[in-house]
Design a protein around this motif. Structure first.
Motif, mmCIF file in Angstrom:
data_model
loop_
_atom_site.group_PDB
_atom_site.id
_atom_site.type_symbol
_atom_site.label_atom_id
_atom_site.label_comp_id
_atom_site.label_asym_id
_atom_site.label_seq_id
_atom_site.Cartn_x
_atom_site.Cartn_y
_atom_site.Cartn_z
ATOM 1 N N ALA A 564 0.654 -1.271 0.008
ATOM 2 C CA ALA A 564 -0.061 0.086 -0.033
ATOM 3 C C ALA A 564 0.925 1.185 -0.048
ATOM 4 C CB ALA A 564 -0.934 0.062 1.154
ATOM 5 N N PRO A 565 1.642 1.741 -1.263
ATOM 6 C CA PRO A 565 2.300 2.699 -1.277
ATOM 7 C C PRO A 565 1.950 4.092 -0.809
ATOM 8 C CG PRO A 565 2.373 1.565 -3.195
ATOM 9 C CD PRO A 565 1.115 0.926 -2.541
ATOM 10 N N ASN A 566 0.583 4.205 -0.603
ATOM 11 C CA ASN A 566 -0.030 5.664 -0.266
ATOM 12 C C ASN A 566 -0.773 5.444 1.212
ATOM 13 O OD1 ASN A 566 0.570 6.870 -2.580
ATOM 14 N ND2 ASN A 566 -1.372 6.010 -3.598
ATOM 15 N N PHE A 567 -0.175 4.553 2.017
ATOM 16 C CA PHE A 567 -0.690 4.334 3.192
ATOM 17 C C PHE A 567 -0.271 5.199 4.073
ATOM 18 C CE2 PHE A 567 -0.833 2.498 7.636
ATOM 19 C CZ PHE A 567 -1.823 1.846 7.633
ATOM 20 N N TRP A 568 0.776 5.972 4.112
ATOM 21 C CA TRP A 568 1.021 7.227 5.090
ATOM 22 C C TRP A 568 0.937 8.500 4.533
ATOM 23 C CZ3 TRP A 568 1.603 4.516 9.343
ATOM 24 C CH2 TRP A 568 2.257 3.500 9.551
ATOM 25 N N HIS A 569 0.338 8.705 3.324
ATOM 26 C CA HIS A 569 0.437 9.992 2.806
ATOM 27 C C HIS A 569 -0.251 11.120 3.429
ATOM 28 C CE1 HIS A 569 -3.825 9.001 1.536
ATOM 29 N NE2 HIS A 569 -3.728 10.153 1.467
ATOM 30 N N GLU A 570 -1.248 10.651 4.645
ATOM 31 C CA GLU A 570 -1.903 11.920 5.229
ATOM 32 C C GLU A 570 -0.967 12.292 6.442
ATOM 33 O OE1 GLU A 570 -4.433 13.559 4.956
ATOM 34 O OE2 GLU A 570 -5.313 12.463 2.935
ATOM 35 N N PHE A 571 0.039 11.462 6.619
ATOM 36 C CA PHE A 571 1.029 11.971 7.762
ATOM 37 C C PHE A 571 1.908 13.085 7.491
ATOM 38 C CE2 PHE A 571 -0.591 7.981 9.048
ATOM 39 C CZ PHE A 571 -0.633 7.718 10.229
ATOM 40 N N PRO A 572 2.728 13.623 8.563
ATOM 41 C CA PRO A 572 3.448 14.581 8.439
ATOM 42 C C PRO A 572 4.704 14.246 7.359
ATOM 43 C CG PRO A 572 2.959 14.549 10.478
ATOM 44 C CD PRO A 572 2.439 13.279 9.939
ATOM 45 N N ASP A 573 5.521 15.076 6.904
ATOM 46 C CA ASP A 573 6.293 14.781 5.627
ATOM 47 C C ASP A 573 7.540 14.111 6.229
ATOM 48 O OD1 ASP A 573 4.892 16.126 3.592
ATOM 49 O OD2 ASP A 573 5.746 17.815 3.668
ATOM 50 N N PHE A 575 7.682 12.337 8.757
ATOM 51 C CA PHE A 575 6.917 10.942 9.051
ATOM 52 C C PHE A 575 6.877 9.845 7.630
ATOM 53 C CE2 PHE A 575 4.260 7.353 9.954
ATOM 54 C CZ PHE A 575 4.359 7.143 10.991
ATOM 55 N N VAL A 576 6.684 10.386 6.634
ATOM 56 C CA VAL A 576 6.439 9.555 5.392
ATOM 57 C C VAL A 576 7.776 9.442 4.851
ATOM 58 C CG1 VAL A 576 5.609 10.110 3.253
ATOM 59 C CG2 VAL A 576 4.354 10.879 4.943
ATOM 60 N N THR A 577 8.948 10.448 5.201
ATOM 61 C CA THR A 577 10.174 10.242 4.736
ATOM 62 C C THR A 577 10.776 9.073 5.552
ATOM 63 O OG1 THR A 577 10.639 12.624 4.554
ATOM 64 C CG2 THR A 577 12.427 11.186 4.769
ATOM 65 N N ILE A 578 10.334 8.600 6.466
ATOM 66 C CA ILE A 578 11.241 7.668 7.194
ATOM 67 C C ILE A 578 10.246 6.387 6.898
ATOM 68 C CG2 ILE A 578 11.438 6.552 9.651
ATOM 69 C CD1 ILE A 578 11.798 9.559 10.639
ATOM 70 N N PHE A 579 8.977 6.324 6.868
ATOM 71 C CA PHE A 579 8.014 5.107 6.895
ATOM 72 C C PHE A 579 7.745 4.743 5.524
ATOM 73 C CE2 PHE A 579 7.984 5.580 11.387
ATOM 74 C CZ PHE A 579 7.849 4.344 11.937
ATOM 75 N N HIS A 580 7.928 5.538 4.604
ATOM 76 C CA HIS A 580 7.928 5.284 3.037
ATOM 77 C C HIS A 580 8.891 4.279 2.549
ATOM 78 C CE1 HIS A 580 6.207 5.704 -0.920
ATOM 79 N NE2 HIS A 580 7.298 5.824 -1.275
ATOM 80 N N GLY A 582 10.312 0.676 3.542
ATOM 81 C CA GLY A 582 9.701 -0.332 4.056
ATOM 82 C C GLY A 582 11.090 -0.899 4.734
ATOM 83 N N ILE A 583 12.387 -0.926 4.356
ATOM 84 C CA ILE A 583 13.595 -1.160 5.140
ATOM 85 C C ILE A 583 13.726 -0.262 6.206
ATOM 86 C CG2 ILE A 583 16.015 -1.627 4.812
ATOM 87 C CD1 ILE A 583 15.800 -2.101 1.857
ATOM 88 N N CYS A 584 13.615 0.793 6.203
ATOM 89 C CA CYS A 584 13.940 1.646 7.151
ATOM 90 C C CYS A 584 12.617 1.774 8.153
ATOM 91 C CB CYS A 584 13.871 3.185 6.741
ATOM 92 S SG CYS A 584 14.218 4.536 8.037
ATOM 93 N N ALA A 585 11.459 1.444 7.884
ATOM 94 C CA ALA A 585 10.353 1.115 8.469
ATOM 95 C C ALA A 585 10.568 0.091 9.669
ATOM 96 C CB ALA A 585 9.091 1.209 8.218
ATOM 97 N N SER A 586 11.029 -0.871 8.839
ATOM 98 C CA SER A 586 11.351 -1.979 9.648
ATOM 99 C C SER A 586 12.458 -2.000 10.579
ATOM 100 C CB SER A 586 11.509 -3.384 8.389
ATOM 101 O OG SER A 586 11.772 -4.611 9.298
ATOM 102 N N ALA A 587 13.520 -1.448 10.223
ATOM 103 C CA ALA A 587 14.682 -1.422 11.090
ATOM 104 C C ALA A 587 14.109 -0.461 12.387
ATOM 105 C CB ALA A 587 15.675 -0.461 10.410
ATOM 106 N N VAL A 588 13.349 0.724 12.140
ATOM 107 C CA VAL A 588 13.147 1.456 13.216
ATOM 108 C C VAL A 588 11.961 0.577 14.211
ATOM 109 C CG1 VAL A 588 11.622 3.617 13.904
ATOM 110 C CG2 VAL A 588 13.248 3.726 12.090
ATOM 111 N N VAL A 589 10.995 -0.015 13.668
ATOM 112 C CA VAL A 589 10.186 -0.698 14.353
ATOM 113 C C VAL A 589 10.808 -1.997 15.164
ATOM 114 C CG1 VAL A 589 8.025 -2.308 14.470
ATOM 115 C CG2 VAL A 589 8.056 -0.108 13.037
ATOM 116 N N ALA A 590 11.473 -2.517 14.519
ATOM 117 C CA ALA A 590 12.480 -3.684 15.052
ATOM 118 C C ALA A 590 13.396 -3.320 16.332
ATOM 119 C CB ALA A 590 13.198 -4.563 14.167
ATOM 120 N N VAL A 591 14.061 -2.305 15.984
ATOM 121 C CA VAL A 591 15.096 -1.689 17.036
ATOM 122 C C VAL A 591 14.161 -1.286 18.328
ATOM 123 C CG1 VAL A 591 16.463 0.267 17.710
ATOM 124 C CG2 VAL A 591 16.812 -1.129 15.634
#
Length: 659
Positions: A564-573, A575-580, A582-591
């Motif tokens: 779902a590429p547009n899942f985070w589009h309503e969030f602040p820029d 936040f979107v930069t980080i969680f858009h 997948g690798i970065c989002a997975s790393a942040v959540v896992a850590v």
């Protein structure tokens, strides 16, 4: 234009002025104080003086404080030498006014003659012939876009038309043009206020050429008889009332702009709204303006980007040793989750390499790709895949399987006509980039802060990739290795803008090749990355821990941008930069979850849920056989299993009614 000459030595001349005067003064009233200069010039400026001529007899030269006062009030000042009388200056102004009046009368007579010809219904060529007869000047009538309407002389060459258009575009708008367009600008002002009198569409043209493009837009919209073309700062805004064929009007404007593009020497961006009702015309304007600004020229923006990259890369280079210390927060449960997400998130890339892009550029338009997912392309991709698989089976060639697969696949593509090497021959054997080809970098604090966030994301992603490669090849990746990798990335990123490039980052696609061949090239089989992640996760202890929750959450967040590429589009820029990614989002959540479950809050709750803390379940074939025969299982049905830690079901081989 000077309307009269006013000689005075009054310290405050305003009361005697009507506006438009050339003031001549000997400064006899002046005692030499700056306050007197300020009061005199202020009074003259407020009275509408066009210029001040000051005699030098009284002071020997014009006082500096008088010059300063004229600069502040923007009143031209000139000195009158002692041997020039004010009477001579007055007579010269009168003589020039009389000559100008005669010129205007002659021009008015010619204008009346031309208007009479037009009123009589004479053709435009006949009108031009009269112009030539009166003035002796060759004459053509061209539209603002360079189209010839009428002429009484030999046709102009394309080069000559370009010269004329260049002179027109670079010239300043005349007073007549400004007066003619005043009503249009008022209409645009009404539009900005959110009011309109009819339905219609809005067209916005943005360019560094600014108001010079207004006649071009007006000429392109000539078929829309009631169209209004005005200015809003540097934008040309057109209101097209009714239900116009917007596509046709825009096509005509495009033809006009392409005709004058060689002489503009700048960018032009056009935005157009849909046809809307009158109440929504303000929103239509904002829509068209936004569309025009989306196509903002890249050069100025690139200079800000390059400046931000340099500063952000240097800052991140300084914090690299500290950032590398986070490797201790990447145990197997974290690295396994990240590696799995890397592999799974790359599968669309692998598929896209085979099917090709879904859309392609046709000129400046984006259209569906007719070759997308074509059978011959997929067949070539599968053939290359099979070549790699077969070569991987041959021991002496397995290390070169991907490289040889690329070569064989390319040759197959040449044979089938699916590979085009024409562009290769046009390139030189050696080519060096031009440093700062787009100009020197520009440094803006907002862009720098945004780029620092991006670079931190890159560092997180690079750290994950380094750990993934280490896991795949069986090498230990400690803080020092991570720091060296990050340092290399940040150093190359700081140098990249010099050669018109962008930040460097680890190329996650190569992780798959390392897993497959032990080398870093770049092609297919990203599933090996996911397999490596699963292998790492198999070493994790899930009994009595929350590691299963950690893996589920980090993999889930990592795959959201994929499915779902547009899942985070309503969030602040930020936040979107980080969680858009997948690798970065997975790393942040896992850590973060590893810190929460295993570092700051170790252990599990006293009454854990089954999902979080239950040990892995293993169903034995013997259990299935007993249950299929109608038997039951109880503690007495099991015996110790010497092969693994645990028990196994005891199989008597008898049915319940036989026991």
């Amino acid at each position: 234009m000077v309307e009269r000459v006013f000689g005075t030595d009054q310290p405050l001349p305003r009361r005697y002025m009507r506006g438009g005067e050339l003031i001549l003064t000997g400064l006899i009233f002046h005692t030499g104080t700056p306050a007197e200069s300020e009061a005199f010039v202020a009074s003259a400026a407020e009275g509408g003086a066009l210029a001040i001529g000051a005699g030098v007899d009284h002071f020997g030269e014009i006082p500096e404080h008088l010059r300063a006062a004229c600069r502040r009030w923007r009143v031209p000042l000139f000195s009158v030498p002692a041997d020039v009388s004010f009477a001579d200056i007055t007579q010269e102004v009168i003589d020039r006014a009389i000559a100008e009046l005669g010129r205007l009368r002659r021009g008015l007579a010619r204008s009346r003659e031309l208007l009479t010809a037009v009123a009589a219904g004479r053709a435009l060529d006949d009108v031009l012939a009269r112009v030539v007869a009166v003035t002796g000047v060759r004459c053509w009538v061209l539209t603002a876009g360079g189209k010839r309407v009428a002429a009484v002389s030999p046709a102009l060459s394309e080069a000559r038309i370009d010269e004329i258009l260049a002179a027109l575009i670079r010239a300043r708008d005349s007073d007549t043009a400004s007066a003619r367009d005043a009503a249009d600008d008022a209409a645009v002002g009404a539009l900005l206020a959110g009011t309109s009198v009819s339905d219609g569409a809005v067209l916005v043209v943005r360019s560094q050429a600014g108001g010079a493009l207004r006649p071009v837009v007006r000429d392109a919209l000539v078929s829309a008889t009631d169209a209004v073309v005005g200015l809003d700062e540097d934008r040309v805004v057109a209101l097209i009332p009714g239900r116009p064929r917007v596509d046709e009007l825009v096509a005509e404007l495009r033809r006009q702009l392409l005709r004058i593009a060689p002489v503009l020497n700048t960018w032009v961006r056009v935005g157009v709204s849909d046809v809307v009702v009158a109440d929504a015309i303000g929103g239509a304007y904002r829509s068209a303006r936004f569309a025009a600004e989306l196509g903002e020229p890249p050069v100025e923006g690139l200079r800000h980007v390059y400046g931000a990259v340099i500063v952000a890369a240097v800052l991140c280079l300084l914090i690299t040793p500290f950032f590398a210390k986070v490797v201790r927060f990447f145990p197997e449960v974290v690295t396994g989750s990240i590696i799995t997400v890397i592999g799974l998130s790359l599968m669309p890339v692998a598929a896209g390499w085979i099917t090709g892009p879904a859309t392609v550029k046709a000129g400046k338009a984006t259209v569906p790709n007719p070759d997308y997912g074509a059978l011959d392309g997929i067949a070539l991709g599968l053939f290359t895949f099979l070549v790699v698989i077969v070569l991987s089976k041959i021991e002496v060639l397995s290390r070169l399987a991907v490289l040889l697969g690329l070569v064989i696949g390319t040759v197959a593509g040449l044979v089938t006509g699916q590979v085009d090497l024409s562009g290769v021959g046009d390139a030189g054997l050696v080519a060096l980039p031009q440093p700062f080809a787009f100009g020197m970098p520009l440094f803006e604090i907002g862009a720098i802060l945004s780029m620092v966030i991006v670079m931190l994301v890159i560092m997180v992603e690079t750290t994950a990739d380094l750990l993934a490669v280490g896991e795949v090849v069986g090498a230990e990746v400690d803080s020092r290795r991570v720091a060296d990798g990050l340092r290399a990335d940040m150093l190359s990123s700081a140098v990249a803008p010099v050669f018109n490039s962008f930040p460097a980052t680890a190329f996650a696609q190569n992780v798959g090749l390392v897993a497959l061949t032990g080398i870093g090239a770049g092609i297919v089989l990203f599933g090996t990355v996911a397999a490596s992640g699963v292998r790492t996760l198999s070493k994790v202890n899930y009994t009595g821990t929350n590691n299963l929750v950690l893996v589920a959450a980090s993999v889930g967040f990592g795959l959201i941008p994929v499915v779902a590429p547009n899942f985070w589009h309503e969030f602040p820029d930020w936040f979107v930069t980080i969680f858009h990614s997948g690798i970065c989002a997975s790393a942040v959540v896992a850590v973060l979850l590893n810190l929460f479950f295993n570092v700051f809050l170790p252990g599990i709750p006293d009454d854990p849920n089954d999902f979080a803390a239950a040990p892995p379940l293993r169903v034995q074939e013997t259990e299935i056989d007993i249950l299929e025969r109608g038997g039951t299982l109880d503690p007495a049905s099991y015996e110790p299993d010497s092969r693994v830690e645990g028990t196994r079901a005891r199989d008597t081989g008898a049915r319940p009614d036989e026991e």
